[in-house]
Enzyme design. Structure first.
Site, PDB file in Angstrom:
ATOM      1  N   CYS A  53       0.816  -1.223   0.000  1.00 12.46           N
ATOM      2  CA  CYS A  53       0.000   0.000   0.000  1.00 12.46           C
ATOM      3  C   CYS A  53       0.846   1.268   0.000  1.00 12.46           C
ATOM      4  O   CYS A  53       0.389   2.326  -0.449  1.00 12.46           O
ATOM      5  CB  CYS A  53      -0.951   0.010   1.189  1.00 12.46           C
ATOM      6  N   GLY A  56       1.550   3.729  -3.169  1.00 11.26           N
ATOM      7  CA  GLY A  56       0.696   4.849  -3.553  1.00 11.26           C
ATOM      8  C   GLY A  56       0.128   5.633  -2.390  1.00 11.26           C
ATOM      9  O   GLY A  56      -0.609   6.595  -2.594  1.00 11.26           O
ATOM     10  N   HIS A  57       0.456   5.272  -1.145  1.00 10.02           N
ATOM     11  CA  HIS A  57      -0.168   5.932   0.026  1.00 10.02           C
ATOM     12  C   HIS A  57       0.871   6.238   1.085  1.00 10.02           C
ATOM     13  O   HIS A  57       0.875   5.594   2.131  1.00 10.02           O
ATOM     14  CB  HIS A  57      -1.241   5.027   0.607  1.00 10.02           C
ATOM     15  N   PHE A  58       1.645   7.094   1.073  1.00  8.44           N
ATOM     16  CA  PHE A  58       2.040   8.013   0.015  1.00  8.44           C
ATOM     17  C   PHE A  58       3.518   7.801  -0.190  1.00  8.44           C
ATOM     18  O   PHE A  58       4.238   7.702   0.802  1.00  8.44           O
ATOM     19  CB  PHE A  58       1.724   9.446   0.429  1.00  8.44           C
ATOM     20  N   ILE A  63       1.968   6.385   4.906  1.00  8.94           N
ATOM     21  CA  ILE A  63       1.037   6.261   6.027  1.00  8.94           C
ATOM     22  C   ILE A  63       0.182   5.026   5.759  1.00  8.94           C
ATOM     23  O   ILE A  63      -0.375   4.882   4.670  1.00  8.94           O
ATOM     24  CB  ILE A  63       0.136   7.512   6.160  1.00  8.94           C
TER      25      ILE A  63
END
Length: 152
Positions: A53, A56-58, A63
């Site tokens: 994850c 893309g986050h971030f 986070i």
């Protein structure tokens, strides 16, 4: 003087995978560190910088997504439900609902998230729980969760 002996009940990843249908990268309970059937369960999720994850986050400031914190809590309720109701081969527990979710602080790479879920009640195959996720003793998320026991 009476001394009571308490035994910690640990469930390792290979046993968790026998209870839950989730697999990498979506199995979000690494280990159950203790539980009491029909009452509560305490589990951990170690947050690695390599979590998919974080791509893309971030990318510049990773986070752990709130929705995955809730999913980890839901999976912990699934393990508790399976241990409480002795899940049958042809049954599965589905995440059914969430209420009153609150996020208190971010979860970052390197954190160990502790998941604590408590059984509230069961009615007609729907089980209600409360859940709290903490990092270093600080609450990061709390919610009420429901799961439904259904034929697979």
């Amino acid at each position: 003087m009476t001394t009571e002996t308490t035994t910690t009940k640990i469930i390792e990843a290979n046993e968790i995978m026998k209870l839950l249908p989730h697999r990498y990268p979506f199995l979000l309970v690494d280990r159950v560190v203790d539980y009491e059937e029909g009452k509560w369960l305490k589990a951990v999720k170690n947050i690695s910088v390599n979590e998919p994850c974080f791509t893309g986050h971030f990318p510049e400031q990773p986070i752990f997504p709130g929705v995955l914190i809730l999913e980890a809590m839901a999976q912990a309720t699934g393990v508790l439900a399976c241990k409480t109701y002795r899940q049958l081969e042809n049954e599965i527990y589905y995440f059914a609902a969430i209420d009153n979710a609150r996020f208190k602080r971010p979860v970052l790479p390197g954190d160990q998230m502790v998941l604590e879920v408590h059984f509230l009640k069961e009615r007609r195959g729907i089980t209600r729980f409360t859940g709290v996720a903490t990092v270093d003793g600080q609450v990061v998320c709390e919610a009420e969760l429901m799961c439904a026991r259904r034929p697979a």
